[in-house]
Every structure is written in C-alpha cells, then in structure tokens.
Design an enzyme around this catalytic site. Structure first.
Site, PDB file in Angstrom:
ATOM      1  CB  SER A 154      -0.979  -0.019   1.187  1.00 37.83           C
ATOM      2  OG  SER A 154      -1.890   1.038   1.117  1.00 37.83           O
ATOM      3  CG  ASP A 172      -3.045   3.989  -1.465  1.00 36.26           C
ATOM      4  OD1 ASP A 172      -3.713   3.975  -2.515  1.00 36.26           O
ATOM      5  OD2 ASP A 172      -3.261   3.200  -0.527  1.00 36.26           O
ATOM      6  CG  ASP A 179      -3.052  -0.581  -2.429  1.00 35.02           C
ATOM      7  OD1 ASP A 179      -2.975   0.582  -1.978  1.00 35.02           O
ATOM      8  OD2 ASP A 179      -3.660  -1.493  -1.836  1.00 35.02           O
ATOM      9  CG  ASP A 199      -6.354   0.652  -0.755  1.00 30.41           C
ATOM     10  OD1 ASP A 199      -5.519   1.584  -0.770  1.00 30.41           O
ATOM     11  OD2 ASP A 199      -6.388  -0.196   0.170  1.00 30.41           O
TER      12      ASP A 199
END
Length: 451
Positions: free
Chosen positions: A102, A241, A243, A245
C-alpha cells in the site's frame, strides 16, 4: 488457542520488509494456507500486484504455494487493489490475493486477501490463515493434482466500464491525477479520460522505486500536485497511494482537502446510513444529521468498516484516510471510484473549495510517535491505566479501538497502535486550536515518557 498463534495480519493485510519480515518461505506458506482454507483442488484464486520491485518474486512464491495445494490461479498482472476485489467477485473466484504494501516505502511488500464477494478477509478468517501457517496443516496434493495457471486481462476493461456506469459525469472538468508511480498509474488516468475529464498526469509511469514521491498521499508528499493544480487552473487534483485503494483530493485553490471534511461531504451527498471509524471528526456526524442520515462508528481498518456496512446495510463507508467503500459496486475499497464520486459532486454542486468551506470545522490533529512493535503493548497498557488522569473534565473513556478519551466540551483524543507500521498514532479533535494543541502536547509527553 488462537491467542497463542503469532499474528501475521495488521489492520490491512500482511506487511513487512522484504527479506527480513516478508520471506519467500512465509509467502509460500501463506499461499498454501490460503489454498487449503478455500478447499484446494477445484478452487481458484485471482492474483494481482502493484509496481514494487519485489512483486514478481512474491507472486511466483505465493503461486507456488497455491498450486502445491491444488488450487488454480488466475493472474491479473499489475493492477490496483480494487480490481482484485472486483475480479474475485466477477470471476467467481474463491479468493482474491493482492500483493502490495500500500503506502509503505519500496523496501516493503505484503499480501491482502479478499473473499468471493470482493470484501477483505475478516479477523476470524485471518486468524484461521495464521493458524494453518503456524501449525503447517497444509492440504498438499500429489503431482497429478497440482493446480493450473491462466491469465486474464479482459477483466480490466470490464472493471473500467462498470466504474463509469456507476457515476453520472457529463465531462469537461480539468483533473490532475498523481498515481505515485503505483498500481493506479495506467487505469486511473484512463478511466478519468473515459469519463470526459481533461486529464493531466503526475507520477503515472509505473515504477516500484517510487521516484516521483513516496506512496503515502500525505500533504508533505503532495506539494508538487498542489502546485500543478493551482498553476494549470485545474478543477481538482486526485492522488492515490501505492495500490490505489485510497484517494486524496486537492481543491481548485491548490489546497489539500481536509480528510474529515471530504468524508463528511461525500457521506452527506450519498445520505442514508454510513459507516466510519472512531478517529473520524464530529463534522461527519453534524453533516449527516443535517441531511437526515445516520452515522455508525467502528474500529480503524477497512475490514471493520466493511463488516459494519454489511451488518447494518449501510449505503457507504469510509475512513478519513481516503479509504472508502461503495457497497453498491464492490466491498473492496476503491480509490478510483472514490475519485469519480468526488468529481461527480464537484460537477453537480460547484467548486470543491466552496463545498468544503461549508462543512463545519474543528481543529484536528493526527500525529504519530515511532516505537518498536514490541513496545506497543506496554505503551497501550499505561495509556489505558494512566493517561485519562492527565486531562480535566473527562466525560468518557472507551476501548473500541485503542483508547479514546472524551472531554465534556466535546474534545477527544484517540491513542492506538498502528497495525501496519512501527508507530503509536495520536488522533484528536479540540474545540479550539489551543485546546487541540494542549491535548497533543500532553499525549506526546506521556507516551515519550514511557519510551
């Protein structure tokens, strides 16, 4: 007893430094445990990864474990986390696996698990995986039953089309998107252009060294995005960020949107019952009350938000960090869909700066103190026992997640250990700047006195 089993999962998956905390043996064991948990032979797992330099190594290790227990694999390649949750649901997979750390720096990597509904694994499911790994009770198969591997790239187009069907955007806004050289670098700008936006990109070339900025979309890391939004006269800036999400917004004045205010704005426009965490500002409650809605609070972590959404049949849920869930689309946090939702609101109701100024403001502080993971238990025990005595007019102390101390004037402070990093986090809200600063200073002094 599961309490005696070492924990692998934090508040958002398994994370750690490659080579020391995240080893190939551990990754393979997690793959075997995941395949064992879902039933092995005849089951299938979808797997994606972000841009980190260790991701193909990690992918190969976890696939080896999955195949060894008879489960088939569908590889998605380099994709954002929300697409893995979506693919698990759409492809009728038994498990979704995202390889990512992340917002952590390049030397970290990790694993997030998703169920067939596209929802993050619950704590009970995570503990079961940890138990299988700890006890090595893997359901290995013989050579003739080893699983198979297939690739699926067509799901990416389907995901983008379904995102656009979930919003009503006429197009025309100028948007600057900063993908942190992460997993959203290819898909997020493409979706925004398909929605009719004029798109400028920053840090949208996939690169696991994150040369443009660190993957955490914090104010310190988004200075260039804020400058570009203002210099180009853009309507909004979007930051993801590592990833994708999460989503953070920059308003039309080039200022970073207050996390809590943005959450309150979107929640009030969606309406109904929404879920947020114990560290979210009171402005969310105030805006929802004015719109006739209801707020349900839960522990920090998107899995807790997801569980509460399902339990109370909420229309929306999110954390102030920009991790938002849209249950009418998928139960996986989706920074790209969140960006589309904010753009939809701006197009319909006017400039983001104006909309945010209409949200009530209370001085909020988010701080963190570095500490070793082994120190967290001792610190939190002392916080629970002694910190409330440091404040006057304490109205309530609860332990929903960490220790939250509320004062009679409505001010509050939440102390909790990070589930993903070596920090103790301090979140607080004061009725005045002076009160907020005083609460912060007392909290820091107390915790630093233990270290």
């Amino acid at each position: 007893m599961t309490d005696m089993i070492p924990r692998l999962f934090g508040t958002s998956g398994i994370r750690g430094k490659i080579g020391s905390e995240i080893t190939l043996n551990l990754i393979t064991d997690v793959g075997m445990a995941a395949a064992t948990y879902v039933g092995g032979k005849g089951r299938k797992a979808v797997i994606g990864y972000d841009t980190r330099t260790s991701n193909k190594m990690v992918e190969n290790a976890i696939i080896a474990g999955i195949l060894q227990c008879g489960c088939d694999v569908i590889r998605l390649g380099m994709v954002p986390t929300p697409l893995v949750g979506y693919a698990a649901m759409k492809l009728n997979a038994d498990i979704g696996i995202m390889i990512t750390a992340s917002h952590n720096p390049s030397q970290y990597n990790g694993i997030k698990l998703w169920n067939p509904k596209g929802m993050a694994y619950t704590q009970d499911q995570e503990r079961t995986i940890e138990k299988i790994v700890h006890e090595k009770t893997f359901s290995k198969v013989s050579w003739e039953h080893i699983g198979d591997i297939k690739d699926n790239s067509s799901i990416i187009s389907q995901y983008m089309d379904d995102l656009l069907d979930n919003v009503d955007i006429k197009g025309g806004l100028k948007v600057v998107v900063d993908c942190a050289n992460g997993a959203g670098s290819l898909i997020s700008p493409t979706v925004l252009r398909k929605a009719g936006c004029e798109v400028l990109t920053l840090n949208s070339q996939p690169d696991g060294f994150f040369p443009g900025r660190m993957p955490e979309p914090s104010e310190a890391n988004l200075s260039e995005l804020m400058k570009v939004v203002k210099a180009t006269g853009a309507d909004i800036g979007i930051a993801h960020d590592g990833d994708a999400d999460r989503m953070v917004a920059i308003d039309d004045e080039g200022k970073m949107a207050d996390f809590d205010k943005l959450l309150a704005l979107v929640s009030s426009k969606i309406g109904g019952k929404i879920v947020t965490t114990v560290d979210a500002s009171f402005c969310v409650d105030k805006c929802m009350k004015e719109s006739g809605g209801e707020v349900v609070r839960t522990k920090v972590g998107d899995v807790h938000v997801a569980e509460a959404i399902v339990e109370c049949n909420a229309a929306f849920g999110g954390e102030p960090s920009g991790t938002w869930l849209h249950p009418d689309f998928c139960m996986c946090p989706d920074g790209i869909l969140s960006a589309l939702k904010v753009i939809e609101i701006v197009e319909k109701y006017g400039p983001l700066s104006k909309l945010l100024k209409e949200i009530p403001s209370y001085p909020t502080v988010r701080d963190k103190i570095e500490c070793e993971n082994i120190q967290k238990t001792l610190i939190m025990e002392k916080v629970k026992e002694e910190l409330p005595d440091y404040f006057e007019d304490v109205n309530d102390v609860n332990f929903i997640d960490g220790v939250r101390i509320s004062m009679k004037d409505g001010s509050w402070v939440l102390i909790r250990p990070s589930g993903t990093e070596s920090y103790i986090r301090i979140t607080l809200e004061g009725r005045t700047v002076e009160i907020a600063q005083s609460i912060r200073n007392k909290s820091r002094e107390f915790i630093e006195g233990i270290l």
